[in-house]
Design a protein around this motif. Structure first.
Motif, PDB file in Angstrom:
ATOM      1  N   PHE A  32      -2.935   1.694  -1.554  1.00  0.00           N
ATOM      2  CA  PHE A  32      -2.630   1.434  -0.148  1.00  0.00           C
ATOM      3  C   PHE A  32      -2.894   2.660   0.722  1.00  0.00           C
ATOM      4  N   ILE A  33      -2.548   3.836   0.231  1.00  0.00           N
ATOM      5  CA  ILE A  33      -2.792   5.067   0.987  1.00  0.00           C
ATOM      6  C   ILE A  33      -4.284   5.281   1.192  1.00  0.00           C
ATOM      7  N   ILE A  34      -5.075   5.024   0.192  1.00  0.00           N
ATOM      8  CA  ILE A  34      -6.528   5.212   0.295  1.00  0.00           C
ATOM      9  C   ILE A  34      -7.147   4.209   1.258  1.00  0.00           C
ATOM     10  N   THR A  35      -6.651   2.977   1.261  1.00  0.00           N
ATOM     11  CA  THR A  35      -7.280   1.937   2.080  1.00  0.00           C
ATOM     12  C   THR A  35      -6.801   1.924   3.524  1.00  0.00           C
ATOM     13  N   ILE A  36      -5.769   2.677   3.884  1.00  0.00           N
ATOM     14  CA  ILE A  36      -5.312   2.717   5.279  1.00  0.00           C
ATOM     15  C   ILE A  36      -6.379   3.422   6.107  1.00  0.00           C
ATOM     16  N   PRO A  37      -6.793   2.830   7.239  1.00  0.00           N
ATOM     17  CA  PRO A  37      -7.809   3.491   8.074  1.00  0.00           C
ATOM     18  C   PRO A  37      -7.237   4.743   8.740  1.00  0.00           C
ATOM     19  N   VAL A  38      -8.096   5.716   8.923  1.00  0.00           N
ATOM     20  CA  VAL A  38      -7.692   6.971   9.546  1.00  0.00           C
ATOM     21  C   VAL A  38      -7.491   6.715  11.034  1.00  0.00           C
ATOM     22  N   GLN A  39      -6.357   7.153  11.536  1.00  0.00           N
ATOM     23  CA  GLN A  39      -6.070   6.961  12.953  1.00  0.00           C
ATOM     24  C   GLN A  39      -6.817   8.019  13.752  1.00  0.00           C
TER      25      GLN A  39
END
Length: 150
Positions: A32-39
């Motif tokens: 989940f951390i890897i797939t969260i888009p960078v804000q």
């Protein structure tokens, strides 16, 4: 009988083994951390553009103005390079202001004596009444560094 429980009497183990569950949860958390888009939140700001046009002289501050000489013998008025003729004009303008702004003079320790002397002569000829030297502490450390050992 170590597989059936912690005791030798053959009773089944009553606690659930949570190690595989924790391993699966940690892997999911990492995914989940890897797939969260960078804000990428950005605020666009229009900054003023520096204008070094000779026809647009640096402003004269009504409270205090800084006149300096760099190590390369460049004269600066409020951190903008100027000539001695421009310094004369600025000093004449400050002399006519009420109240007269303070003039702070700060030559670099490595600047040429001749440039500093000419600038001080222009300041004296202008008749400025509020005048002061700033940055004198730099000369004390400069002299200690250049002083030969005893």
């Amino acid at each position: 009988m170590a597989m059936s429980g912690g005791k030798d009497d053959g009773e089944p183990m009553m606690e659930m083994n949570t190690t595989p569950l924790i391993d699966v949860l940690l892997v999911l958390l990492i995914m989940f951390i890897i797939t969260i888009p960078v804000q990428t939140h950005a605020v666009k700001i229009d900054l003023p553009v520096s204008d070094n046009d000779p026809s647009n002289p640096p402003p004269i501050d009504p409270v205090k103005n800084r006149l300096g000489i760099t190590a390369t013998n460049e004269i600066t008025w409020n951190d903008t390079a100027v000539s001695l003729a421009q310094v004369q004009q600025f000093l004449a303008q400050t002399k006519s202001m009420v109240p007269e702004p303070e003039l702070q003079f700060q030559p670099d320790p490595l600047s040429a004596y001749l440039t500093t002397d000419r600038t001080l002569a222009v300041i004296k000829d202008s008749g400025v009444s509020k005048f002061g030297f700033v940055g004198n502490e730099q000369y004390g450390s400069f002299n200690k560094a250049k002083r030969p050992p005893n």
